[in-house]
Scaffold this active site. Structure first.
Site, PDB file in Angstrom:
ATOM      1  CG  ASP A   1      46.044  41.487  38.773  1.00 30.85           C
ATOM      2  OD1 ASP A   1      46.997  41.416  39.568  1.00 30.85           O
ATOM      3  OD2 ASP A   1      45.711  42.555  38.224  1.00 30.85           O
TER       4      ASP A   1
ATOM      5  CG  HIS B   1      41.980  45.269  38.201  1.00 27.32           C
ATOM      6  ND1 HIS B   1      41.238  46.118  38.980  1.00 27.32           N
ATOM      7  CD2 HIS B   1      42.781  44.586  39.063  1.00 27.32           C
ATOM      8  CE1 HIS B   1      41.569  45.954  40.260  1.00 27.32           C
ATOM      9  NE2 HIS B   1      42.504  45.031  40.339  1.00 27.32           N
TER      10      HIS B   1
ATOM     11  CG  HIS C   1      50.787  39.802  42.417  1.00 27.61           C
ATOM     12  ND1 HIS C   1      49.727  39.036  41.992  1.00 27.61           N
ATOM     13  CD2 HIS C   1      50.563  41.043  41.908  1.00 27.61           C
ATOM     14  CE1 HIS C   1      48.907  39.776  41.250  1.00 27.61           C
ATOM     15  NE2 HIS C   1      49.389  40.992  41.186  1.00 27.61           N
TER      16      HIS C   1
ATOM     17  CG  HIS D   1      51.162  44.143  37.975  1.00 32.43           C
ATOM     18  ND1 HIS D   1      50.067  44.074  37.148  1.00 32.43           N
ATOM     19  CD2 HIS D   1      50.725  43.780  39.207  1.00 32.43           C
ATOM     20  CE1 HIS D   1      49.004  43.723  37.852  1.00 32.43           C
ATOM     21  NE2 HIS D   1      49.375  43.520  39.105  1.00 32.43           N
TER      22      HIS D   1
ATOM     23  CE1 TYR E   1      45.327  49.633  43.327  1.00 26.74           C
ATOM     24  CE2 TYR E   1      47.400  48.713  44.036  1.00 26.74           C
ATOM     25  CZ  TYR E   1      46.035  48.688  44.028  1.00 26.74           C
ATOM     26  OH  TYR E   1      45.372  47.733  44.714  1.00 26.74           O
TER      27      TYR E   1
HETATM   28  C1  LIG Z   1      43.778  44.952  44.522  1.00 25.20           C
HETATM   29  C2  LIG Z   1      45.003  44.808  43.659  1.00 25.20           C
HETATM   30  O1  LIG Z   1      44.637  44.710  42.308  1.00 25.20           O
HETATM   31  C3  LIG Z   1      45.859  43.657  44.118  1.00 25.20           C
HETATM   32  C4  LIG Z   1      46.952  43.363  43.125  1.00 25.20           C
HETATM   33  O2  LIG Z   1      46.834  42.498  42.285  1.00 25.20           O
HETATM   34  C5  LIG Z   1      48.138  44.248  43.089  1.00 25.20           C
HETATM   35  O3  LIG Z   1      48.254  45.117  43.973  1.00 25.20           O
HETATM   36  O4  LIG Z   1      48.943  44.046  42.134  1.00 25.20           O
HETATM   37 MN    MN Z   2      48.135  42.713  40.599  1.00 23.08          MN
END
Ligand SMILES: C[C@H](O)CC(=O)C(=O)O
Ligand code: MN
Length: 337
Positions: free
Chosen positions: A13, A16, A193, A195, A284
């Protein structure tokens, strides 16, 4: 509440957030420290999963397979995992990662598309891998839909299915509903998971544990897409305070976060206007750097692009919408003048 298995995904992650610029030396140092600290699973691959190094997802500075090889060679106790997104990765890359010695494959799809994962779960199990399902953008669907999707993954051979808050858009009630529904419906493990777009990554992760989650994710210093993830070192500190001893050495985590990962940050991982607007609109997190580039190129605000992408319910793979929206906003701006 049970002691969770923690996966550190700084090297996936976080990929990115460093624009896919990890080097073999960085991977060796970070894996060495995480492994010595006792972190049980370390995820390594392009931020968008195996074979993600493309114009759409962002080119990697170094081959992810070289980085995976270094990680496998360096880890003494930790298992190495890789992410896999059907349509970006193919079974060739899956096999290649398995041959390099990964132990766990995390198969990630938009949370209504589990049916495209069957062949990859079957192949992962055939290759002797632990297989984890990742239901991305889980905020976009109610718990009952996520249960249907998770049960499909379970039927394909998943050992665990994660609720993935890809946009950092969930509040704690939303986390509790989804995780507890999966726990009730599945006979396999459930993960979460987070964020941090709404400043809830740690709180949401603890709520997921209270709802029965067996596995959780973190990144050192929260280094992850967009507003980043739950910081691994903070997660371990909070779990210790809750008398949930993961056996992970907090001092080593704090040192590697401070001395190795923080200096890698190209921009600070903060909840600024771009990241808050992204989480608020349900966009996203891995869109952030692409949105920022488009905003600069077309002279519009990133937060305005985020707001429109949220309205259009853009999902992974629709990065091309970012330019469309930026051009439309720029045209409107010109017409207003
Ligand atoms: C491909 C994405 O980065 C997977 C992930 O970490 C998310 O959806 O959060
Ligand atoms: Mn993520």
């Amino acid at each position: 509440m049970k002691i969770p298995r923690l996966t550190d995904t700084t090297l996936r992650d976080g990929d990115h957030a460093v624009s896919h610029s990890y080097t073999p030396e960085m991977v060796r140092t970070i894996v060495q420290n995480l492994d010595e600290a006792g972190v049980p699973v370390i995820e390594v691959s392009h931020g968008s999963g195996l074979n993600g190094s493309t114009i759409q997802q962002g080119f990697s500075k170094h081959s992810e397979f070289d980085l995976i090889k270094v990680a496998v060679e360096t880890a003494k106790q930790a298992k190495i995992a890789s992410l896999f997104v059907p349509g970006i990765g193919t079974s060739n890359e899956l096999r290649q990662a398995a041959e390099l010695g990964i132990s766990i494959l995390r198969i990630a799809v938009h949370c209504t598309e589990a049916d495209v994962t069957e062949q990859y779960f079957r192949l992962a199990k055939e290759l002797g891998l632990e297989a984890v399902g990742f239901l991305m953008m889980s905020h976009t669907q109610p718990a009952n839909v996520l249960v249907e999707q998770a049960k499909l993954m379970e039927s394909y051979g998943a050992d665990c299915v994660y609720v993935v808050d890809s946009a950092g858009a969930l509040v704690q009630s939303g986390v509790r509903e989804r995780v507890s529904a999966l726990k009730e419906a599945l006979s396999i493990e459930v993960g979460f998971h987070a964020h941090n777009n709404l400043g809830l990554a740690i709180g949401n992760t603890i709520t997921a544990l209270e709802a029965g989650a067996d596995q959780i994710d973190g990144t050192l210093r929260g280094l992850g897409a967009g507003a980043g993830n739950a910081p691994t070192e903070v997660l371990v500190a909070v779990l210790n305070k809750m008398n949930l001893d993961t056996g992970i050495n907090l001092s080593i985590l704090m040192d590697v976060a401070e001395e190795v990962v923080a200096p890698l940050m190209q921009t600070p991982i903060v909840i600024d206007r771009d990241n808050l607007s992204s989480g608020y609109a349900g966009v996203y997190n891995s869109f952030l750097l692409h949105v920022r580039h488009a905003a600069e190129k077309f002279g519009v605000k990133a937060s305005e692009i985020m707001e429109e992408l949220g309205k259009r319910k853009a999902v992974a793979g629709q990065e091309d919408w970012i330019l469309d929206v930026a051009v439309e906003l720029a045209k409107k701006k010109v017409l207003k003048v």
